[in-house]
Design a protein around this motif. Structure first.
Motif, PDB file in Angstrom:
ATOM      1  N   SER A 161      50.224  39.372  35.827  1.00  0.00           N
ATOM      2  CA  SER A 161      49.142  38.415  35.594  1.00  0.00           C
ATOM      3  C   SER A 161      48.986  37.478  36.783  1.00  0.00           C
ATOM      4  O   SER A 161      49.901  37.307  37.595  1.00  0.00           O
ATOM      5  CB  SER A 161      49.452  37.605  34.333  1.00  0.00           C
ATOM      6  N   SER A 162      47.823  36.847  36.879  1.00  0.00           N
ATOM      7  CA  SER A 162      47.602  35.808  37.881  1.00  0.00           C
ATOM      8  C   SER A 162      48.352  34.531  37.541  1.00  0.00           C
ATOM      9  O   SER A 162      48.479  33.639  38.381  1.00  0.00           O
ATOM     10  CB  SER A 162      46.106  35.498  37.994  1.00  0.00           C
ATOM     11  N   ASP A 220      44.771  26.002  36.513  1.00  0.00           N
ATOM     12  CA  ASP A 220      43.480  26.562  36.907  1.00  0.00           C
ATOM     13  C   ASP A 220      43.437  28.074  36.675  1.00  0.00           C
ATOM     14  O   ASP A 220      42.417  28.631  36.235  1.00  0.00           O
ATOM     15  CB  ASP A 220      43.186  26.237  38.373  1.00  0.00           C
ATOM     16  N   ALA A 221      44.555  28.766  36.956  1.00  0.00           N
ATOM     17  CA  ALA A 221      44.601  30.217  36.731  1.00  0.00           C
ATOM     18  C   ALA A 221      44.536  30.537  35.240  1.00  0.00           C
ATOM     19  O   ALA A 221      43.883  31.510  34.826  1.00  0.00           O
ATOM     20  CB  ALA A 221      45.871  30.807  37.346  1.00  0.00           C
ATOM     21  N   ALA A 222      45.197  29.722  34.412  1.00  0.00           N
ATOM     22  CA  ALA A 222      45.149  29.940  32.968  1.00  0.00           C
ATOM     23  C   ALA A 222      43.751  29.671  32.419  1.00  0.00           C
ATOM     24  O   ALA A 222      43.277  30.375  31.518  1.00  0.00           O
ATOM     25  CB  ALA A 222      46.175  29.053  32.272  1.00  0.00           C
ATOM     26  N   LEU A 223      43.072  28.663  32.952  1.00  0.00           N
ATOM     27  CA  LEU A 223      41.701  28.386  32.538  1.00  0.00           C
ATOM     28  C   LEU A 223      40.796  29.582  32.822  1.00  0.00           C
ATOM     29  O   LEU A 223      39.926  29.926  32.012  1.00  0.00           O
ATOM     30  CB  LEU A 223      41.175  27.144  33.261  1.00  0.00           C
ATOM     31  N   ALA A 224      41.007  30.232  33.963  1.00  0.00           N
ATOM     32  CA  ALA A 224      40.181  31.400  34.310  1.00  0.00           C
ATOM     33  C   ALA A 224      40.398  32.523  33.303  1.00  0.00           C
ATOM     34  O   ALA A 224      39.447  33.226  32.917  1.00  0.00           O
ATOM     35  CB  ALA A 224      40.512  31.864  35.726  1.00  0.00           C
ATOM     36  N   ILE A 225      41.640  32.727  32.858  1.00  0.00           N
ATOM     37  CA  ILE A 225      41.918  33.758  31.862  1.00  0.00           C
ATOM     38  C   ILE A 225      41.248  33.410  30.539  1.00  0.00           C
ATOM     39  O   ILE A 225      40.626  34.260  29.883  1.00  0.00           O
ATOM     40  CB  ILE A 225      43.444  33.920  31.684  1.00  0.00           C
TER      41      ILE A 225
END
Length: 333
Positions: A161-162, A220-225
């Motif tokens: 994952s990112s 920020d990466a979790a928000l994108a997911i």
């Protein structure tokens, strides 16, 4: 004529003392290794009668250090030492107070899933997940994140994952090959945040402490997911509205209700009512600091250490962890 040394003055003096102690405990227990700037601000506030006098004009739950500091930063407070911060805060206090009355701390820290994911995996390869105090729901994606436990990697079935969540570990942490699949995800919050709303996102970003650049990147990466597959978020009370959301969960898979670092914001009688309500609705995973759930603390092999959190399953402790999931000590075999 009222007596200036009467009950009202006594209550104010008590409020000032308790608020100063709140900022002192925040500085000593929460800021070490996390934010030197917040430590300096908290130290300044706890010894500043004028600023304490401003803060105690807020309702008690709104005097929280993290909330006051985040509201100030949201409005442009300089990230400087306490003297400069103090000047800005006093000058802009009416606006800061208005934001504090409006907002609440809704720190959405996906890293807490390092402590929760192994418990989820022990319940089943597929499950329905409901989070109480979900904020924007970023802790509802344990199957979309990668994990590193002291060098042992756990990735989603479809690959890395990112978002990489790391934790130093001790004890026999039962790690699965892959995180369990979440077939239904939903959250309950008094004020759910929308991952597609710029104001909500800015508030989440501001709740990340100034020096925590890695944490900001993770957020920020979790928000994108979450934006690619937004969760079901319901506005409601943890006790009053839980059962109506549970009723929407699909049959045929275990329902797991998680309450990561949220019960501390409930009054003790509300915590008792929540524990009573959640029993029988599904499996319950909670992550709480010392004293929040005394019935869980009483089952620990050693008394809880201030600043550490306990992970429990259905009211029984299984692990200790850092408040943001940065370390995990498994205590059951």
């Amino acid at each position: 004529m009222s007596d200036p040394s009467g009950p009202r003055a006594d209550q104010r003096a008590l409020d000032l003392e308790k608020t100063a102690d709140w900022y002192r405990r925040f500085r000593l227990l929460e800021t070490p290794g996390q934010s030197a700037l917040y430590a300096e601000w908290a130290n300044g506030v706890e010894n500043d009668a004028e600023v304490l006098g401003l803060i105690v004009t807020l309702p008690r739950p709104k005097r929280q250090p993290n909330l006051v500091f985040a509201c100030a930063r949201l409005l442009g407070a300089p990230l400087t030492g306490y003297p400069g911060f103090r000047r800005w805060l006093v000058e802009h206090w009416p606006a800061v107070a208005a934001q504090a009355r409006l907002r609440s701390t809704q720190t959405n820290e996906p890293r807490r899933l390092t402590a929760i994911m192994p418990v989820l995996a022990g319940i089943g390869p597929e499950l329905a997940l409901l989070e109480v105090g979900a904020s924007a729901g970023l802790c509802l994606y344990p199957d979309r994140y990668s994990y590193d436990y002291s060098g042992c990697r756990v990735d989603p079935v479809d690959g890395p994952s990112s978002v990489l969540l790391t934790a130093g570990t001790t004890g026999p942490v039962p790690l699965p090959a892959h995180p369990p699949e979440v077939v239904w995800r939903a959250g309950l919050d008094l004020n759910p945040l929308d991952v597609n709303d710029p104001d909500d996102v800015r508030w989440l970003q501001t709740l990340v402490w100034p020096e925590q650049t890695e944490r900001r990147g993770r957020l920020d990466a979790a928000l994108a997911i979450a934006r690619r597959d937004p969760p079901l978020l319901a506005r409601g009370d943890a006790v009053v509205d839980l059962q109506s959301l549970v009723a929407l969960a699909p049959a045929g898979v275990p329902l797991v209700i998680v309450s990561p670092a949220v019960l501390v914001y409930l009054a003790p009688e509300q915590r008792t009512a929540f524990a009573r309500t959640v029993t029988g609705l599904g499996r319950w995973i909670s992550l709480d600091g010392a004293g929040v759930l005394p019935q869980v603390d009483a089952l620990l092999p050693q008394p809880p250490v201030p600043g550490d959190f306990t992970v429990s399953l259905d009211g029984r402790p299984v692990a200790r962890c850092g408040p943001h999931g940065q370390n995990l000590d498994w205590i059951v075999g």
